[in-house]
Design a protein around this motif. Structure first.
Motif, PDB file in Angstrom:
ATOM      1  N   THR A 122      18.222  27.503   9.989  1.00 56.50           N
ATOM      2  CA  THR A 122      17.164  27.292   8.874  1.00 56.50           C
ATOM      3  C   THR A 122      16.017  26.759   9.460  1.00 56.50           C
ATOM      4  N   GLY A 123      14.952  26.691   8.460  1.00 55.90           N
ATOM      5  CA  GLY A 123      13.721  26.341   8.976  1.00 55.90           C
ATOM      6  C   GLY A 123      12.691  26.327   7.523  1.00 55.90           C
ATOM      7  N   ALA A 124      11.416  26.589   7.828  1.00 59.30           N
ATOM      8  CA  ALA A 124      10.355  26.615   6.880  1.00 59.30           C
ATOM      9  C   ALA A 124       9.248  27.251   7.187  1.00 59.30           C
ATOM     10  N   TYR A 125       8.496  28.141   6.408  1.00 57.33           N
ATOM     11  CA  TYR A 125       7.253  28.757   6.828  1.00 57.33           C
ATOM     12  C   TYR A 125       6.476  28.199   5.704  1.00 57.33           C
ATOM     13  N   ILE A 126       5.128  27.913   5.965  1.00 54.09           N
ATOM     14  CA  ILE A 126       4.224  27.356   5.297  1.00 54.09           C
ATOM     15  C   ILE A 126       2.881  28.279   5.564  1.00 54.09           C
ATOM     16  N   GLU A 127       2.650  28.984   4.236  1.00 53.17           N
ATOM     17  CA  GLU A 127       1.370  29.869   4.393  1.00 53.17           C
ATOM     18  C   GLU A 127       0.157  28.740   3.875  1.00 53.17           C
ATOM     19  N   PRO A 128      -1.039  28.518   4.725  1.00 54.41           N
ATOM     20  CA  PRO A 128      -2.041  27.768   4.527  1.00 54.41           C
ATOM     21  C   PRO A 128      -2.893  28.331   3.389  1.00 54.41           C
ATOM     22  N   THR A 129      -3.479  26.925   2.604  1.00 56.46           N
ATOM     23  CA  THR A 129      -4.643  27.156   1.603  1.00 56.46           C
ATOM     24  C   THR A 129      -5.746  27.772   2.565  1.00 56.46           C
ATOM     25  N   VAL A 190       2.260  28.161   9.701  1.00 56.68           N
ATOM     26  CA  VAL A 190       3.299  27.363  10.568  1.00 56.68           C
ATOM     27  C   VAL A 190       4.686  27.763  10.096  1.00 56.68           C
ATOM     28  N   VAL A 191       5.465  28.170  11.253  1.00 56.87           N
ATOM     29  CA  VAL A 191       6.851  28.136  10.699  1.00 56.87           C
ATOM     30  C   VAL A 191       7.528  26.887  11.669  1.00 56.87           C
ATOM     31  N   VAL A 192       8.398  26.259  11.101  1.00 56.68           N
ATOM     32  CA  VAL A 192       9.227  25.076  11.728  1.00 56.68           C
ATOM     33  C   VAL A 192      10.794  25.707  11.907  1.00 56.68           C
ATOM     34  N   THR A 193      11.180  25.362  12.895  1.00 57.29           N
ATOM     35  CA  THR A 193      12.673  25.709  13.018  1.00 57.29           C
ATOM     36  C   THR A 193      13.290  24.257  13.010  1.00 57.29           C
ATOM     37  N   ASP A 194      14.575  24.289  12.288  1.00 57.23           N
ATOM     38  CA  ASP A 194      15.552  23.300  12.297  1.00 57.23           C
ATOM     39  C   ASP A 194      16.346  23.180  13.651  1.00 57.23           C
ATOM     40  N   TYR A 195      16.193  24.252  14.481  1.00 56.96           N
ATOM     41  CA  TYR A 195      17.184  24.302  15.782  1.00 56.96           C
ATOM     42  C   TYR A 195      18.722  24.744  15.315  1.00 56.96           C
ATOM     43  N   VAL A 196      19.402  24.827  16.051  1.00 57.84           N
ATOM     44  CA  VAL A 196      20.707  25.326  15.850  1.00 57.84           C
ATOM     45  C   VAL A 196      21.453  24.178  15.414  1.00 57.84           C
ATOM     46  N   GLY A 197      22.295  24.428  14.049  1.00 61.07           N
ATOM     47  CA  GLY A 197      23.286  23.269  13.733  1.00 61.07           C
ATOM     48  C   GLY A 197      22.627  21.838  13.113  1.00 61.07           C
TER      49      GLY A 197
END
Length: 465
Positions: A122-129, A190-197
Motif C-alpha cells: 500500500t501507499g499514497a500518490y499526491i497530485e500537487p496543486t 509524490v508517491v509514498v510507499t508503505d513498504y512490504v507488510g
C-alpha cells in the motif's frame, strides 16, 4: 506468510517492565514466525467476493478494509490493485478551490518480495496543486519514509490522513509530511510507499529488508503512472528520496533499478543516513532510545529468512520472544516508551547481545551480509548525506557506502554534516540532521528532476570526515 491478525492472541506473558497492552495487538508474530517458524507460500487474505473479514485492530486502531490484500494479485509489478480518495490530515483550500498542497489517492499495488513471490503493498500518490516550472513533463518523487514502526497503524499512508495518532495504546507521528509537502511545493508529484507488510494486513513489515524496500519503492513509481487523474507520464523524470530507513530503501533502489525496473526513468537519488551495513547498525541501535527497532529488524528477517529464523529460535529467550511479539505492533513512539535503552542481552538465552550472536553464527552473518548495500553501482547521480555524530545509524558505515560507490565509478555527491554531539544514543544526533539538511536535499533533487547535471565529488572523499 503468517497472517497478521490481532484477533488471535498469544498466551505468552508480557515482557518485564511493560503493561501488557501489546497483548491487545495480538502477539501474532510469535506463534506464526518466531516460535513456530511457519511460512505460507502466498497471500492469505480473504477474497473480495467472500464475506467481509473481521477487521484488523492494531493497538486499538482499526485498520481500514482497504489494507486487506485480495487473494489474487496482478501479473505485473507496479500494477494497481485498488485505489480510493485519501483525505490529507494537513490540507487547506487554495484560491482556485483545489486543496493545497495537493489531492491524494490511497494505493494498493503489486510488488515482489525478497523470496521472489508476489506481494501487495500500500501507499499514497499526491497530485500537487503547484505547477511544475522545470523542463519536461511533471516529474515524480518516490519517497521512502523513515522509521515509522512495525504495526499497521504506523503506515505512512495512514499517517498522511492521521498526522498524529495518540491514544493509550499507540503513538504515531507523520513526521515525513514536511519533506513530502516541500517536494510538492516544487510542482513534483509524490508517491509514498508503505513498504512490504506495513499497512497491508497479510504479513509482518520486513523492516530494513534491502530487496523488499527497494522493490516496493520502485513499484510505487510504476503504480503512480496509472493513478486516475495523475498528470505524470512514463516519460516523467523520477527521483528517489529517503532518510534513515528510507535512505536505505532509496539507496538500494538506485542500485537495483537497472535490473528490476529499467522502465523507471531515474534522474537522481537522495539517500540520507542510509543503514547500508545492518551488522553495524544493529550495534548502533542496541541499548539506544530506538532499541525497539532492533526487535523489528530481527522479527522481519526471521519471517523472511529461514536461516535467521533458526538462529532466533535457538537463541532468543521466552522474555525476548514476548518482547519481539509486543514490539511487532508498535510505532516509533510506543517503542521509545516501551523499549527505549533496552539492551538486547536481556532477550537472549546466553546473555550475549544479538549482535554478538549474529557475528558468531555463520548462517546469521551470511543472512545479514545479503542485506549489504554498496555491492552494485547505482543508476544516475546520488546525494548521500550523513551526520558525523550519528550514533544510531553510524556515520562510518554510511561513509563507506559512498566510498564503495565511488570505487565503482558512480556519480556521488557526498555530504558529511558536521554538528556538535547532541547526546549519546538519545536519537538527537540522528534526527536533527533530518531537519537541517532537508532543504539542501530537496533542492538537489529538484535540480536533477529539472535535468540539471550533478558533479560528483568523489575526489574529495579523502578530505571529508
Amino acid at each position: 506468510m503468517s497472517r497478521k491478525r490481532t484477533r488471535s492472541r498469544s498466551a505468552l506473558p508480557a515482557p518485564a517492565g511493560t503493561t501488557g497492552r501489546g497483548d491487545r495487538a495480538g502477539r501474532r508474530l510469535l506463534a506464526g514466525v518466531v516460535a513456530a517458524g511457519t511460512v505460507c507460500a502466498g497471500l492469505s487474505a480473504v477474497p473480495a467476493s467472500a464475506a467481509a473479514p473481521e477487521p484488523v485492530v492494531s493497538r486499538g486502531v482499526t485498520i481500514p478494509a482497504f489494507y486487506t490484500p485480495p487473494t489474487q494479485l496482478p501479473a505485473k509489478n507496479g500494477a494497481l490493485i485498488r485505489t480510493e480518495a485519501l483525505p490529507l490530515g494537513l490540507s487547506i483550500p487554495g484560491l482556485d478551490g483545489r486543496p493545497m498542497p495537493g489531492t491524494a489517492t490511497r494505493l494498493m499495488y503489486r510488488s515482489t518480495d525478497s523470496a521472489g513471490l508476489p506481494v501487495a503493498v500500500t501507499g499514497a500518490y499526491i497530485e500537487p496543486t503547484a505547477a511544475w516550472k522545470g523542463t519536461g513533463p511533471r516529474p515524480l518523487v518516490a519517497l521512502a519514509s523513515g522509521t515509522m514502526g512495525q504495526g499497521d497503524q504506523c503506515a505512512p499512508s495512514f499517517a498522511l490522513q492521521h498526522p498524529l495518532t495518540l491514544s493509550g495504546d499507540t503513538v504515531s507521528v507523520g513526521y515525513e509530511a514536511l519533506a513530502i509537502y516541500r517536494l510538492l511545493s516544487t510542482g513534483a508529484a509524490v508517491v509514498v510507499t508503505d513498504y512490504v507488510g506495513l499497512g497491508a494486513t497479510d504479513r509482518l513489515h520486513t523492516y530494513v529488508n534491502r530487496l523488499d524496500q527497494a522493490h516496493a519503492l520502485l513499484d510505487a513509481a510504476r503504480a503512480a503512472r496509472s493513478v486516475p487523474g495523475a498528470s505524470i507520464t512514463a516519460a516523467s523524470r523520477t527521483g528517489l528520496y529517503g532518510y534513515s530507513q528510507g535512505g536505505g530503501a532509496s539507496a538500494a533502489a538506485a542500485e537495483l533499478q537497472p535490473s528490476y525496473a529499467p522502465d523507471v526513468p531515474l534522474a537522481g537519488t537522495y539517500a540520507g543516513a542510509p543503514p547500508a551495513d545492518l551488522t553495524s547498525v544493529m550495534k548502533g541501535i542496541d541499548g539506544s532510545a530506538l532499541a525497539g527497532a532492533l526487535a523489528w529488524s530481527i522479527s522481519g528477517f526471521a519471517q523472511a529468512d529461514p536461516d535467521l529464523r533458526a538462529v532466533v529460535d535457538a537463541n532468543i529467550s521466552a522474555t525476548g520472544k514476548a518482547a519481539l511479539a509486543d514490539a511487532s505492533t508498535m510505532c516509533v513512539g510506543d517503542a521509545l516508551f516501551g523499549y527505549g535503552f533496552t539492551k538486547s542481552n536481556k532477550w537472549t538465552t546466553s546473555g550475549k547481545s544479538i549482535g554478538d550472536i549474529i557475528a558468531a553464527d555463520p548462517r546469521a552473518k551470511a543472512a545479514l551480509d545479503k542485506q549489504l548495500i554498496g555491492t552494485l553501482k547505482p543508476t544516475g547521480p546520488v546525494r548521500l548525506a550523513t551526520g558525523v555524530q550519528d550514533d544510531i545509524v553510524p556515520h562510518s558505515q554510511a561513509r563507506k557506502l559512498a566510498v564503495d560507490w565511488c570505487k565503482k565509478g558512480a556519480n556521488v555527491t557526498y555530504d558529511a554534516i558536521v554538528l556538535p554531539n547532541l547526546g549519546d544514543k538519545i536519537l538527537t544526533n540522528h534526527l536533527v540532521r533530518l531537519i537541517t539538511d532537508q532543504g539542501n536535499a530537496v533542492s538537489w533533487l529538484t535540480d536533477r528532476l529539472s535535468g540539471k547535471a550533478a558533479q560528483s565529488n568523489c575526489w574529495s572523499m579523502p578530505l571529508q570526515p
